[in-house]
Design an enzyme around this catalytic site. Structure first.
Site: not given
Length: 379
Positions: A157, A261
């Site tokens: 990631h 988000y």
């Protein structure tokens, strides 16, 4: 929406997971209007592609090599046998490696490139961005302009995609590191954020958290899991990014200054173990996605197409998909996505990047030990 007013009060919640229904899509019709040709092959996990003003192409290979495709007088591209010299050391293992390459708007005069890559060791690594001058087949004046903080102890990631905004600043996607997902909601870390810097590494004074106590000033937006696609629309003040969900919950977002988000407060996915991540699909203060993919398509590169070779595709966003082995065409109307089209599944290959070339063609990178550069042209 600003985390200053609403994000702080939700940043320390604990979460469990929820599965969602698939987003609507439409399979490509028979008799496709395109043909696909191989431009180059034999690349090791190619990750990103960029075009130079003189017609050459650049391709990054995840193990840590930058390759040049020269353009012949007949208009073909030929892969140079030798990789570009002078790259900095890259931590390459699993998902870690050399990621994006971005060409400076003034490249014809200054020769500047920007490269993002994993830096460090297995137990202490970062996403780093350097600026370097391409001099023939060598990088010179290689200068680190940004390194994420803090170091993380996991090789997953990293995000890694970059884009240039209309004002000339550089935005960079950074993943959550996959160990402490709640860091995506914490402002003292770069993990799980989209970051904005000057092309010299400076911090823009109008970044949303400059002067905010305990916040890193490079943060532009937060609540991201692993953004691996980013595109800025020149002259339109629009920045789009997509990100991997967990098991489902891949998202396409329009990125706004200071917005949250949601990861991991809101998601349409569940954990790979089958455990719930959160009971919330929406939450006050969270900006919802424009589109969501559940089951996951594993989105990778992204492009905006405004070329002339495919008039029906103009104004669309294209999303390369690793798991689905496709490219999703997402038509956009006034910033809203329309019915999606699934393209290029006949290749049967994981697609890592998609780019709109200056020649009006669409370019694809296949993700494998013997990856290819492909060009999509009208039939």
């Amino acid at each position: 929406m600003q985390v200053r007013s609403s994000g702080a009060r939700i940043a320390w919640l604990l979460w469990a997971g929820l599965l969602a229904a698939p987003a609507p899509s439409q399979a490509a019709a028979p008799g496709v209007p395109y043909r696909i040709e191989t431009v180059a092959e034999g690349l090791v996990h190619p990750w990103a592609l960029a075009a130079l003003p003189d017609g050459r192409l650049l391709v990054t290979e995840r193990p840590g090599r930058l390759r040049i495709l020269d353009r012949t007088p007949e208009g073909r591209h030929v892969l140079r046998a030798e990789a570009v010299a002078g790259l900095p050391p890259v931590y390459a293992s699993g998902q870690a490696g050399l990621f994006d390459v971005l060409v400076d708007p003034g490249f014809a005069q200054n020769g500047w490139l920007y490269l993002s890559f994993a830096h460090g060791t297995a137990s202490a690594n970062h996403l780093r961005v350097v600026r370097a001058r391409l001099d023939g087949a060598r990088l010179r004046e290689v200068t680190p302009i940004f390194t994420t903080r803090p170091a993380k102890a996991h090789g997953q990631h990293f995000g890694g995609r970059m884009a240039l905004l209309d004002d000339g600043t550089l935005v960079i996607g950074m993943g959550d590191g996959n160990l402490e997902r709640t860091d995506a909601q914490r402002l003292h870390t770069h993990l799980g954020k989209i970051l904005r810097i000057g092309r010299d590494g400076s911090v823009p004074a109008d970044n949303p958290f400059v002067g905010h106590a305990g916040a890193l000033p490079e943060i532009y937006s937060l609540g991201h899991r692993n953004p691996q696609g980013m595109v800025s629309l020149p002259g339109r003040n629009r920045l789009y990014a997509h990100e991997h969900g967990s098991k489902g919950g891949d998202e396409l977002n329009r990125i706004a200054r200071g917005a949250n988000y949601g990861w991991p407060i809101t998601t349409g996915g569940i954990d790979y173990t089958g455990a719930r991540i959160t009971p919330y699909r929406s939450y006050p203060g969270i900006t919802p996605p424009l589109a969501e993919w559940t089951p996951s398509i594993a989105p990778a590169g992204m492009a905006h197409y405004d070329g002339t070779l495919f008039p029906a595709w103009r104004g669309s966003i294209f999303v390369a998909a690793l798991k689905e082995k496709s490219v999703r065409r997402v038509p956009m109307e006034d910033g809203r996505p329309g019915t999606q089209e699934i393209l290029f599944t006949e290749l049967g290959e994981r697609l890592r990047d998609v780019r709109a070339g200056p020649d009006g063609a669409l370019y694809l990178l296949t993700d494998s030990q013997s990856g290819r550069v492909l060009r999509v042209l009208p039939r």
